[in-house]
Design an enzyme around this catalytic site. Structure first.
Site, PDB file in Angstrom:
ATOM      1  N   ARG A  10     -43.759  19.862   8.172  1.00 35.15           N
ATOM      2  CA  ARG A  10     -43.589  18.415   8.175  1.00 35.15           C
ATOM      3  C   ARG A  10     -44.686  17.696   7.383  1.00 35.15           C
ATOM      4  O   ARG A  10     -44.412  16.932   6.468  1.00 35.15           O
ATOM      5  CB  ARG A  10     -43.654  17.970   9.632  1.00 35.15           C
ATOM      6  CG  ARG A  10     -43.026  16.699   9.968  1.00 35.15           C
ATOM      7  CD  ARG A  10     -43.084  16.571  11.476  1.00 35.15           C
ATOM      8  NE  ARG A  10     -42.128  17.454  12.123  1.00 35.15           N
ATOM      9  CZ  ARG A  10     -40.862  17.114  12.333  1.00 35.15           C
ATOM     10  NH1 ARG A  10     -40.428  15.942  11.960  1.00 35.15           N
ATOM     11  NH2 ARG A  10     -40.036  17.948  12.926  1.00 35.15           N
ATOM     12  N   THR A  11     -45.922  17.972   7.735  1.00 36.61           N
ATOM     13  CA  THR A  11     -47.043  17.288   7.088  1.00 36.61           C
ATOM     14  C   THR A  11     -47.154  17.707   5.623  1.00 36.61           C
ATOM     15  O   THR A  11     -47.410  16.896   4.748  1.00 36.61           O
ATOM     16  CB  THR A  11     -48.357  17.600   7.842  1.00 36.61           C
ATOM     17  OG1 THR A  11     -48.185  17.288   9.203  1.00 36.61           O
ATOM     18  CG2 THR A  11     -49.503  16.789   7.293  1.00 36.61           C
TER      19      THR A  11
ATOM     20  N   LYS B 278     -58.910  37.659   2.434  1.00 36.09           N
ATOM     21  CA  LYS B 278     -59.926  38.629   2.004  1.00 36.09           C
ATOM     22  C   LYS B 278     -61.287  38.251   2.567  1.00 36.09           C
ATOM     23  O   LYS B 278     -62.288  38.872   2.241  1.00 36.09           O
ATOM     24  CB  LYS B 278     -59.989  38.667   0.473  1.00 36.09           C
ATOM     25  CG  LYS B 278     -58.709  39.150  -0.166  1.00 36.09           C
ATOM     26  CD  LYS B 278     -58.794  39.045  -1.685  1.00 36.09           C
ATOM     27  CE  LYS B 278     -57.414  39.172  -2.305  1.00 36.09           C
ATOM     28  NZ  LYS B 278     -57.359  38.539  -3.629  1.00 36.09           N
TER      29      LYS B 278
ATOM     30  N   ARG C  97     -55.155  21.475   5.910  1.00 38.11           N
ATOM     31  CA  ARG C  97     -54.867  21.661   7.336  1.00 38.11           C
ATOM     32  C   ARG C  97     -55.503  22.977   7.756  1.00 38.11           C
ATOM     33  O   ARG C  97     -55.421  23.957   7.014  1.00 38.11           O
ATOM     34  CB  ARG C  97     -53.365  21.683   7.579  1.00 38.11           C
ATOM     35  CG  ARG C  97     -52.997  22.486   8.782  1.00 38.11           C
ATOM     36  CD  ARG C  97     -52.166  21.897   9.865  1.00 38.11           C
ATOM     37  NE  ARG C  97     -51.708  20.558   9.796  1.00 38.11           N
ATOM     38  CZ  ARG C  97     -50.918  20.058  10.727  1.00 38.11           C
ATOM     39  NH1 ARG C  97     -50.506  20.796  11.734  1.00 38.11           N
ATOM     40  NH2 ARG C  97     -50.518  18.829  10.652  1.00 38.11           N
TER      41      ARG C  97
ATOM     42  N   HIS D   2     -56.159  13.960  13.154  1.00 39.74           N
ATOM     43  CA  HIS D   2     -55.008  13.985  12.252  1.00 39.74           C
ATOM     44  C   HIS D   2     -54.902  12.585  11.655  1.00 39.74           C
ATOM     45  O   HIS D   2     -53.980  11.841  11.967  1.00 39.74           O
ATOM     46  CB  HIS D   2     -53.753  14.365  13.045  1.00 39.74           C
ATOM     47  CG  HIS D   2     -52.586  14.757  12.190  1.00 39.74           C
ATOM     48  ND1 HIS D   2     -52.638  14.787  10.816  1.00 39.74           N
ATOM     49  CD2 HIS D   2     -51.326  15.139  12.524  1.00 39.74           C
ATOM     50  CE1 HIS D   2     -51.464  15.167  10.342  1.00 39.74           C
ATOM     51  NE2 HIS D   2     -50.658  15.388  11.367  1.00 39.74           N
TER      52      HIS D   2
END
Lengths: 307, 142
Positions: A54-55, A83, A104, A132
């Site tokens: 969504r974001t 890694k 995110r 957020h």
């Protein structure tokens, strides 16, 4: 001037800076076409260390609609993070390729840490259960558009007020405006954390009440911000059974509400908003998604200094 | 009554809360010192009833912010020619770096290598700090 700044915490911007973002967002809403080349030649890097369709879609759509381009990863498995690369190294590398980053991360504070090593703007696209800020921008733009401003509002926040980060951010953000009253609707187990009550509400003398049932207060609300209540959050089954229906918004409860109530939800919903009210003019949660994209368009343009 | 010679040149860390003397002694690595040092525990104090204190017969570099973080009531006396030439009252430092660790398992500091744990003082009266990254509260309870 927002050019070159990071957005890590919803409080990072002054009211004037927020206002400049909303003004631009409103211009974009009015005439999207004239902004379609605003970010030509610019690249957004989307660093999604945990999936969030969504974001990520909202950010990518925002950049593409401004004429810019997007590169990035949507899960760390497909990047050098697997890694064992550190955040500073990843950021220094990506910042050599792109002009702005949306990040995110499941770990709280990761975007802030990244911002210390970044020569380009970093936007926090959600860090664990912490912040957020672009959801808060979305919520604010929605309120501005449907209510015409941020003052003189009674705002009901319903559901899980303890763990809901969007709720905490929205309270902090709205507490900066004039004549705001909060009605906090939740089971006792999921009441707003004490630090928000003392540091934000009591400290600034902002009126608020805490209640258990939505139907008792819905008639006084200008805005109703719904969130999901999970069964696992209750301490006992009896309380869950007694209260669960109080946090589901349906046609019956909506009958008691004002004609110009605005219903918001950060989405995704499960069952806390009944599908039967989706067509009610007071249901603003789908508009909210679109405002989220406009808010991100305006934010990207401002941080890049192209508008 | 225990008698310990006064020092001619060095540092006296006074008014240490009882019980903290040993941890400060260790933090300053005085157990490895090759000069005269004394850790006195449970000494009588007019101010607190009892106190710990440390006498160091040498001028060493002390991180006052760290010391203030361990115990803000400490007084540091700088001694020259057996006289106190400077008295430093400590307070809680505004920022604490690399001393305490964030306990939040969801904090970025729990997984990143080489990250310095940083805490910011948010309430001087209660000695409350918050993690610069995740806002986790850390309360220093003496």
């Amino acid at each position: 001037m927002l050019k070159g700044k990071h957005l890590i915490d919803p409080q990072d911007f002054s009211l004037e800076e927020l206002e400049s973002i909303f003004e631009l967002a409103e211009e974009i809403i009015k005439d999207q076409n004239s902004f379609k080349d605003l970010c030509t030649g610019k690249i957004l890097g989307t660093l999604f260390y945990e999936p969030s369709t969504r974001t990520r879609f909202s950010f990518e759509a925002a950049m593409l609609r401004l004429g810019g381009r997007v590169i990035g990863f949507s899960e760390p498995g497909s990047s050098s993070v697997m890694k064992g690369e550190s955040i500073p190294d990843t950021i220094r590398t990506v910042a050599s390729y792109v002009d702005i980053i949306a990040m995110r991360h499941p770990k709280e504070g990761a975007p802030k840490y990244a911002s210390y090593y970044s020569s380009i703007p970093i936007i926090n696209a959600g860090d664990g259960g912490h912040q957020h800020p672009t959801q808060t921008l979305t919520d604010l733009l929605t309120i501005k558009e449907v209510k015409g401003g941020f003052s003189d509002l009674t705002i009901g926040l319903c559901g899980d007020l303890k763990f809901g980060r969007t709720v905490h951010s929205l309270i902090k953000a709205m507490s900066r405006y004039e004549n705001i009253k909060f009605i906090l609707i939740s089971p006792k187990e999921l009441q707003i954390p004490n630090y928000i009550k003392t540091e934000i509400l009591e400290n600034k003398d902002i009126p608020f009440i805490e209640v258990e049932r939505l139907e008792d207060v819905i008639d006084s609300l200008d805005i109703l911000y719904m969130t999901r209540v999970q069964k696992e959050r209750f301490f006992n089954e009896a309380d869950y059974i007694r209260l669960k229906d109080s946090y589901i918004l349906d046609r019956e409860k909506l009958k008691l509400a004002k004609k110009d109530l605005a219903i918001l939800h950060p989405l995704p919903r499960v069952n806390e908003i009944s599908y039967e009210i989706d067509d009610d003019p007071r249901a603003c949660y789908f508009q909210q998604i679109k405002y989220g994209m406009y808010a991100r368009m305006a934010l990207i343009a401002k941080l890049l200094g192209v508008a | 009554m225990l008698y310990i010679d006064s020092i001619s040149k060095g540092i006296v860390i006074d008014h240490i809360q009882v019980g903290h003397g040993f941890s400060i002694f260790k933090y300053l690595e005085l157990d490895k010192a090759d000069f005269t040092v004394a850790l006195i525990m449970n000494a009588p104090s007019k101010k607190f009833g009892k106190k710990d204190l440390i006498k160091i017969e040498n001028k060493i570099d002390i991180d006052l912010a760290m010391l203030g973080f361990i115990d803000p009531n400490i007084t540091v006396n700088i001694i020259e020619n057996e006289k106190i030439v400077e008295k430093i009252n400590l307070s809680l430092p505004k920022k604490v770096e690399g001393i305490i660790e964030c306990k939040n398992p969801r904090c970025v500091t729990s997984t990143e290598r080489n990250i310095v744990h940083k805490f910011i003082l948010i309430d001087e009266q209660n000695g409350t700090y918050k993690c610069e990254y995740c806002d986790q509260i850390y309360s220093w309870e003496g």
